[in-house]
Design a protein around this motif. Structure first.
Motif, PDB file in Angstrom:
ATOM      1  N   GLY A  37       0.810  -1.204   0.000  1.00  0.00           N
ATOM      2  CA  GLY A  37       0.000   0.000   0.000  1.00  0.00           C
ATOM      3  C   GLY A  37       0.848   1.259   0.000  1.00  0.00           C
ATOM      4  O   GLY A  37       2.037   1.231   0.320  1.00  0.00           O
ATOM      5  N   HIS A 142      -5.816  -3.579   0.993  1.00  0.00           N
ATOM      6  CA  HIS A 142      -6.501  -4.469   0.058  1.00  0.00           C
ATOM      7  C   HIS A 142      -6.646  -3.699  -1.247  1.00  0.00           C
ATOM      8  O   HIS A 142      -7.347  -2.690  -1.307  1.00  0.00           O
ATOM      9  CB  HIS A 142      -7.870  -4.891   0.594  1.00  0.00           C
ATOM     10  CG  HIS A 142      -8.561  -5.864  -0.309  1.00  0.00           C
ATOM     11  ND1 HIS A 142      -8.406  -7.223  -0.186  1.00  0.00           N
ATOM     12  CD2 HIS A 142      -9.375  -5.687  -1.379  1.00  0.00           C
ATOM     13  CE1 HIS A 142      -9.103  -7.837  -1.129  1.00  0.00           C
ATOM     14  NE2 HIS A 142      -9.706  -6.917  -1.873  1.00  0.00           N
ATOM     15  N   GLN A 143      -5.980  -4.192  -2.285  1.00  0.00           N
ATOM     16  CA  GLN A 143      -5.843  -3.394  -3.504  1.00  0.00           C
ATOM     17  C   GLN A 143      -7.151  -3.220  -4.269  1.00  0.00           C
ATOM     18  O   GLN A 143      -7.506  -2.110  -4.668  1.00  0.00           O
ATOM     19  CB  GLN A 143      -4.795  -4.029  -4.423  1.00  0.00           C
ATOM     20  CG  GLN A 143      -4.593  -3.276  -5.726  1.00  0.00           C
ATOM     21  CD  GLN A 143      -3.337  -3.698  -6.437  1.00  0.00           C
ATOM     22  OE1 GLN A 143      -2.285  -3.101  -6.277  1.00  0.00           O
ATOM     23  NE2 GLN A 143      -3.438  -4.742  -7.240  1.00  0.00           N
ATOM     24  N   ASP A 144      -7.873  -4.299  -4.508  1.00  0.00           N
ATOM     25  CA  ASP A 144      -9.047  -4.244  -5.380  1.00  0.00           C
ATOM     26  C   ASP A 144     -10.325  -4.233  -4.550  1.00  0.00           C
ATOM     27  O   ASP A 144     -11.080  -5.209  -4.504  1.00  0.00           O
ATOM     28  CB  ASP A 144      -9.046  -5.439  -6.339  1.00  0.00           C
ATOM     29  CG  ASP A 144      -7.855  -5.423  -7.282  1.00  0.00           C
ATOM     30  OD1 ASP A 144      -7.411  -4.324  -7.641  1.00  0.00           O
ATOM     31  OD2 ASP A 144      -7.380  -6.509  -7.664  1.00  0.00           O
ATOM     32  N   HIS A 174      -9.126   1.396  -2.774  1.00  0.00           N
ATOM     33  CA  HIS A 174      -8.415   0.456  -1.906  1.00  0.00           C
ATOM     34  C   HIS A 174      -8.920   0.633  -0.472  1.00  0.00           C
ATOM     35  O   HIS A 174      -9.431   1.694  -0.103  1.00  0.00           O
ATOM     36  CB  HIS A 174      -6.903   0.721  -1.919  1.00  0.00           C
ATOM     37  CG  HIS A 174      -6.327   0.972  -3.274  1.00  0.00           C
ATOM     38  ND1 HIS A 174      -6.529   0.141  -4.348  1.00  0.00           N
ATOM     39  CD2 HIS A 174      -5.541   1.988  -3.737  1.00  0.00           C
ATOM     40  CE1 HIS A 174      -5.894   0.608  -5.405  1.00  0.00           C
ATOM     41  NE2 HIS A 174      -5.295   1.741  -5.061  1.00  0.00           N
ATOM     42  N   TYR A 176      -7.376   0.434   3.494  1.00  0.00           N
ATOM     43  CA  TYR A 176      -6.075   0.542   4.145  1.00  0.00           C
ATOM     44  C   TYR A 176      -6.171   0.231   5.633  1.00  0.00           C
ATOM     45  O   TYR A 176      -7.082   0.713   6.318  1.00  0.00           O
ATOM     46  CB  TYR A 176      -5.511   1.961   4.003  1.00  0.00           C
ATOM     47  CG  TYR A 176      -5.475   2.482   2.596  1.00  0.00           C
ATOM     48  CD1 TYR A 176      -4.469   2.097   1.709  1.00  0.00           C
ATOM     49  CD2 TYR A 176      -6.444   3.373   2.150  1.00  0.00           C
ATOM     50  CE1 TYR A 176      -4.432   2.584   0.417  1.00  0.00           C
ATOM     51  CE2 TYR A 176      -6.412   3.867   0.851  1.00  0.00           C
ATOM     52  CZ  TYR A 176      -5.414   3.469  -0.016  1.00  0.00           C
ATOM     53  OH  TYR A 176      -5.386   3.953  -1.300  1.00  0.00           O
ATOM     54  N   ALA A 248       1.234  -7.044  -3.949  1.00  0.00           N
ATOM     55  CA  ALA A 248      -0.164  -6.712  -3.703  1.00  0.00           C
ATOM     56  C   ALA A 248      -1.098  -7.849  -4.086  1.00  0.00           C
ATOM     57  O   ALA A 248      -2.281  -7.814  -3.730  1.00  0.00           O
ATOM     58  CB  ALA A 248      -0.547  -5.441  -4.474  1.00  0.00           C
TER      59      ALA A 248
END
Length: 397
Positions: A37, A142-144, A174, A176, A248
């Motif tokens: 992140g 969490h990216q997506d 995202h 965080y 990621a």
């Protein structure tokens, strides 16, 4: 402002197990997290959380699992989302840890906040705000998310208690520094949807909650079945191997299963849908090519660990992918062999034939056109609903 420094003993003492209702709690929301992140400096993050089940006394798990330095939280709040970054007036409540409004989480740690005396309603978004007063070199995230997150500008300071959304000038998709929200829901258990980008909802509309686990959760609510659903999908994730250097995309399913499943309260059932990224990348163990036997060995290990924890695990067949960028004839043979084993071995506690639900009957190695998000790999929102509708609710109870 008083700050609580949390060491290992503090992480244990301030955890969920100390709540009076610990035995009645379920996970209403729990995204998988990864390293990679962005950095933050004296900023406030405001994130929308979509609970799959209603309950009371929510607790939030704040995560520095992949941080390399301590994470300092100067102020945190929880409220009900009115729209965007705006909370329902009067709904904001402080999030504390051990009674302290500010706290520090060591690198590699996580902490549960104290229960908040509010009611959580199924499907009604919460807003969780974190003020991070000190520099965060690289966040756990969490990216997506396929949900809009709001942030104040670099150096803008503490806005966790703001009702006016004006300070939240930046957006992303995202999440965080968050890895779960639990609620007290005495009659419920937890179901974990565990998988890759297909479970994560890749390419579904932002803020629509159109992933197949969301659609399943709505079916369970409509049917009066007391199961909370959490989505533990990570885009690009694999069963057997880590995705390097794209961190990621997460550590392997084998490595993250304990955290993303076994650490959650009252997990009754896991739905496993993963393996297409192992196949598409021909990513076998130790850098070698992948075989169906390798993948099956990974499934068996996840089954073993679920059963050791007295959790039922259902196997989802791997979706068709002809036409996708990493399709190969050898990979298709591996997919068919893995699906045959999932369907016929009897080692899972049940089977969900996702492949059958979304494939084109005339071209069964391809997604049905009406369900194809466009890359011949990921289902669109209609395909996600078809996947959820293919689940026999009697199997997940």
């Amino acid at each position: 402002m008083k700050r609580l420094a949390i060491g290992l003993l503090g992480l244990m003492a301030c955890g969920q197990g100390m709540a009076d209702d610990a035995g009645q709690r379920v996970a209403a929301w729990a995204p998988s997290v990864t390293p990679g992140g962005p950095a933050f400096h004296a900023q406030t993050l405001r994130m929308a959380v979509h609970p799959s089940v209603g309950g009371t006394a929510p607790q939030v798990r704040v995560s520095n699992l992949y941080g390399t330095t301590p994470l300092q939280v100067g102020h945190a709040t929880l409220g009900l989302q009115a729209s965007g970054a705006s909370p329902v007036p009067g709904s904001l409540r402080p999030l504390t840890v051990g009674g302290s409004a500010s706290f520090t989480i060591p690198a590699g740690g996580e902490v549960w906040t104290d229960p908040v005396p509010v009611e959580v309603k199924v499907g009604k978004n919460l807003l969780v705000s974190l003020y991070l007063p000190d520099a965060v070199a690289s966040s756990t995230f969490h990216q997506d998310a396929f949900e809009t997150t709001y942030a104040s500008a670099d150096g803008a300071g503490d806005h966790a208690g703001d009702v006016d959304p004006a300070a939240f000038t930046e957006t992303s998709t995202h999440w965080y520094e968050l890895s779960a929200v639990t609620v007290a829901a005495p009659k419920h258990d937890t179901l974990v949807a565990f998988g890759d980008s297909i479970t994560d909802g890749y390419n579904t509309p932002v803020s629509a909650n159109a992933r197949w686990p969301d659609a399943l959760a709505r079916r369970l609510v409509a049917g009066g079945i007391p199961l909370a659903v959490v989505d533990a999908g990570i885009g690009g994730n694999r069963v057997l191997t880590d995705v390097v250097p794209d961190v990621a995309r997460g550590v392997s399913a084998l490595k993250r299963f304990d955290h993303d499943v076994l650490s959650l309260p009252r997990v009754r059932t896991v739905i496993l849908l993963e393996g297409i990224n192992d196949i598409g990348n021909n990513a076998g163990p130790d850098g070698g090519p992948l075989t169906a036997d390798h993948l099956i060995a990974g499934y068996r290990e996840l089954i073993r660990r679920a059963h050791a924890a007295h959790i039922r695990i259902l196997g989802g067949t791997i979706l068709p992918y002809r036409g996708a960028g990493y399709f190969s004839e050898d990979g298709e043979k591996t997919r068919q062999a893995a699906n045959d084993w999932i369907r016929t071995s009897g080692e899972f506690d049940g089977v969900i034939d996702f492949d059958k639900a979304v494939r084109d009957p005339a071209q069964p190695q391809r997604l049905k056109a009406a369900y194809d998000a466009g890359d011949h790999l990921h289902p669109n929102a209609a395909g996600m609903k078809a996947m959820a509708d293919a689940i026999d609710l009697r199997k997940v109870r």
